[in-house]
Design a protein around this motif. Structure first.
Motif, PDB file in Angstrom:
ATOM      1  N   GLN A 104       0.896  -1.072   0.478  1.00  0.00           N
ATOM      2  CA  GLN A 104      -0.440  -0.519   0.278  1.00  0.00           C
ATOM      3  C   GLN A 104       0.466   1.247   0.078  1.00  0.00           C
ATOM      4  N   ALA A 105       0.781   2.115  -1.329  1.00  0.00           N
ATOM      5  CA  ALA A 105       1.681   2.819  -1.097  1.00  0.00           C
ATOM      6  C   ALA A 105       0.833   4.378  -0.318  1.00  0.00           C
ATOM      7  N   SER A 106       2.061   5.186   0.132  1.00  0.00           N
ATOM      8  CA  SER A 106       0.994   6.903   0.679  1.00  0.00           C
ATOM      9  C   SER A 106       0.134   7.312   0.284  1.00  0.00           C
ATOM     10  N   CYS A 107       0.139   7.921  -1.096  1.00  0.00           N
ATOM     11  CA  CYS A 107      -0.239   8.422  -2.023  1.00  0.00           C
ATOM     12  C   CYS A 107      -1.117   7.053  -2.875  1.00  0.00           C
ATOM     13  N   GLY A 108      -1.688   8.127  -3.817  1.00  0.00           N
ATOM     14  CA  GLY A 108      -2.251   7.559  -5.098  1.00  0.00           C
ATOM     15  C   GLY A 108      -1.295   7.672  -6.471  1.00  0.00           C
ATOM     16  N   VAL A 129       8.106   0.005  -8.372  1.00  0.00           N
ATOM     17  CA  VAL A 129       7.661   1.783  -7.397  1.00  0.00           C
ATOM     18  C   VAL A 129       7.568   2.326  -8.527  1.00  0.00           C
ATOM     19  N   GLN A 130       6.466   2.446  -8.889  1.00  0.00           N
ATOM     20  CA  GLN A 130       6.166   3.778  -9.985  1.00  0.00           C
ATOM     21  C   GLN A 130       5.320   5.501  -8.884  1.00  0.00           C
ATOM     22  N   VAL A 157       9.397   0.587   2.320  1.00  0.00           N
ATOM     23  CA  VAL A 157      10.284   1.403   1.774  1.00  0.00           C
ATOM     24  C   VAL A 157       9.631   2.924   1.436  1.00  0.00           C
ATOM     25  N   THR A 158      10.759   2.686   0.955  1.00  0.00           N
ATOM     26  CA  THR A 158      10.162   4.216   0.944  1.00  0.00           C
ATOM     27  C   THR A 158      11.559   5.085  -0.443  1.00  0.00           C
ATOM     28  N   ILE A 159      11.179   5.779  -0.888  1.00  0.00           N
ATOM     29  CA  ILE A 159      11.503   6.735  -2.084  1.00  0.00           C
ATOM     30  C   ILE A 159      11.835   8.043  -2.165  1.00  0.00           C
TER      31      ILE A 159
END
Length: 173
Positions: A104-108, A129-130, A157-159
């Motif tokens: 689950q990403a932190s935003c869309g 991750v894109q 994990v973080t970008i």
């Protein structure tokens, strides 16, 4: 005539109230809370996962372990509107197959893709991750929370990076 009409309305009212009360089995706040809890439990059944430790349970030494080569990626500076991609590679260093339930990403604006098949002990896997920078500006820090049958059952994990505003450089906020 008025008495007949009044008697008929009174009888209908009593019958409808009696019919409503037949369905009610518990009264009061405790009964309402219990009924709501039972309904929520029926709608969201818990999944028994033997690899997830409760607060008081001993850790499972045979649980899968998700070990990332890197858990953070800095994409640097990009122009607004660019789409960047990064692949996070991991190895199952545990003793049983690793099953990823969700990522689950932190935003869309950030979209993760993960392996749907089990990752055997010693095998490698990838999480792509894109990040789409349309409508974004300035410093960005996005996380992806991975839920799996590991202990603990979530890994993050973080970008991160900076989205430039056209040719002018970083946007002041």
């Amino acid at each position: 005539m008025k008495r007949t009409l009044f008697s008929a309305l009174l009888a209908a009212g009593l019958l409808s109230m009696g019919a409503c009360n037949q369905q009610k089995t518990e009264v009061g706040e405790a009964g309402m809370n219990q009924a709501a809890t039972q309904a929520a439990d029926a709608a969201n059944p818990t999944v028994d996962n033997p690899n997830v430790a409760a607060e008081t349970a001993a850790p499972n030494p045979d649980a899968p372990v998700m070990t990332f080569a890197q858990s953070e990626f800095d994409f640097g500076s990009i122009q607004q509107g660019e789409v960047v991609k990064h692949t996070f590679e991991f190895t199952n260093t545990g003793k049983s197959p690793l099953l990823i339930d969700n990522a689950q990403a932190s935003c869309g604006c950030t979209v993760p893709q993960w392996p749907k098949d089990p990752v055997a002990p010693g095998a490698k896997g990838k999480i792509d991750v894109q990040f789409d920078s349309h409508g974004k500006s300035g410093v960005q820090n996005k996380t992806v929370t991975i839920t799996a049958n590991t202990q603990p059952n979530t890994t993050v994990v973080t970008i991160k990076g900076t989205v430039l505003d056209g040719a002018a450089g970083p946007v002041r906020q």
